[in-house]
Design an enzyme around this catalytic site. Structure first.
Site: not given
Ligand code: GLU
Length: 418
Positions: A107, A147
């Site tokens: 992340k 996100d």
């Molecule tokens: N931010 C989104 C999550 O928390 C998507 C992450 C992604 O697609 O890599 O799942």
């Protein structure tokens, strides 16, 4: 009363310890599963529109890569901090594992208030942050995605910045891109579609008819809005309450989510939508509804308010909306809480489809995307439900059992280097 732990990374570690105990994991292995593998902290300057220079702080945490390249979104928010990014990267690890994807978890985040920045400032900040983390991202290493408060445009800038430095276009470096530059059909609605599909499966289990079922949604960003739309348009649910950071609206009769979205676009908030009453975000959570979808930030259902949650199903569109103490209280009350790593796994699943399409330069139809997503997330739901029944545990624990087992198996097979 002991004060409840609200640091998301401490919560994430508690969750691992809990499942570790249940699975009787080796203490050394447990230590591995609790430790982020790589943490990059960056401070970088951006020229603001008034000519002044501001230094921003950002992070990228690669939590665990046992199952494949790291995968996870990037968040822009004033409350971003290293422990939050660690927690979110940890949850991505379990989410990708639970969905059966060939990914680890990561992340990123930048401490900023995007609502107070111009588009040009956001672009310069995004490009400079991308440059700062570019040594550790890439289609084979770590693939960011949207996100909280990042979107397709943000991904387009990241893709462009990364590509400019390579000298050729690298669409597979991020997912959640606009369609014109290699995005996938159905990615924008994917997280919400997963929320709805998992709710549909939970509803079948508890014999709740979704047609006419009442739904309250906290948060009206990408996830909240698409969830409202799909629940309403495709399943005939009655959307009775939604909210954003400025407050919420409620109507016993329900409303059309699209009209509320138009209202938000015009006025900046869902609040004030004609024919509804204003309610607070806190009150929305406690409404007597069939389905409650927390689709905003962490720690909104805690030891303090969990006993007053009145929904039959809680589907966690957000990451980390429920604390461990709240989990226990809701489980005792008989509420089916579909945990974040399951309920919102649709986003990263379609991110995976996008990445596969980018690597193959071959694109799928919207129907294919939706069908494959349904198949993957419904299978994940049923795996979790089975463990829940067999082991008599709550849904989060069941989801963690499935997810952690797969990562543990990867360690068993790969061994500990050297
Ligand atoms: N931010 C989104 C999550 O928390 C998507 C992450 C992604 O697609 O890599 O799942």
């Amino acid at each position: 009363m002991v004060k409840e732990e609200l640091n998301p990374f401490e919560i994430a570690k508690q969750q691992i310890e809990r499942v570790g105990k249940h699975l009787k994991l080796d203490p050394g292995l447990l230590e591995i599963l609790k430790s982020p593998q790589r943490e990059l902290s960056v401070n970088f300057p951006v020229r603001m529109d008034d000519g002044k220079i501001r230094v921003f702080n950002g992070y990228r945490v690669q939590f665990n890569g046992a199952l494949g390249p790291y995968k996870g979104g990037i968040r822009y928010h004033p409350q971003v901090n290293l422990d939050e990014v660690r927690a979110l990267s940890c949850w991505m690890t379990w989410k990708t594992s639970l969905m059966g994807l060939p990914y680890g978890g990561s992340k990123g985040g930048v401490i900023c208030d995007p609502k107070k920045m111009s588009k040009a400032e956001l672009e310069r900040m995004t490009r400079r942050y991308t440059t700062a983390i570019s040594t550790i991202i890439g289609p084979e290493q770590d693939i960011p995605a949207p996100d909280v408060y990042t979107d397709g445009q943000t991904m387009a800038w990241i893709m462009d910045t990364y590509s400019m430095n390579r000298g050729y276009s690298v669409p597979g470096v991020v997912t959640g891109k606009p369609l014109a530059i290699g995005g996938s059909k159905g990615r924008d609605e994917a997280t919400s579609r997963g929320v709805v599909y998992t709710t549909r499966e939970a509803a079948k289990k508890i014999k709740l008819n979704l047609k006419g079922a009442t739904v309250a949604i906290m948060g009206y960003g990408n996830v909240g809005w698409f969830a409202a739309k799909i629940f309403h348009d495709e399943y005939g649910c009655k959307i009775v309450a939604v909210s954003d950071s400025k407050g919420g609206i409620y109507s016993e009769k329900g409303f059309d989510p699209k009209e509320v979205k138009d209202h938000k676009e015009k006025t900046g908030s869902v609040v004030g939508f004609p024919g509804t009453n204003k309610i607070s975000n806190e009150a929305l959570l406690e409404l007597k509804v069939d389905v409650l979808v927390p689709a905003a930030l962490e720690n909104v259902i805690t030891a303090e308010n969990a006993s007053r949650i009145n929904a039959k199903i809680v589907a966690e569109g957000a990451n980390g909306p429920t604390t461990p103490a709240a989990d226990e209280i809701m489980h005792k009350k008989g509420i089916v809480d579909i945990p974040d790593i399951l309920a919102n796994g649709g986003g990263v699943t379609v991110s995976y489809f996008e990445w596969v399409q980018n690597l193959q330069h071959f694109f799928w139809t919207l129907d294919e995307v939706r069908q494959k997503l349904d198949q993957i997330i419904t299978t994940a739901f049923n795996n979790v439900w089975e463990v829940r029944e067999q082991e008599k545990v709550d849904m989060r624990m069941a989801a963690y059992i499935v997810a952690v087992k797969r990562v543990v198996e990867a360690y068993r097979l790969r061994g500990i280097f050297p």
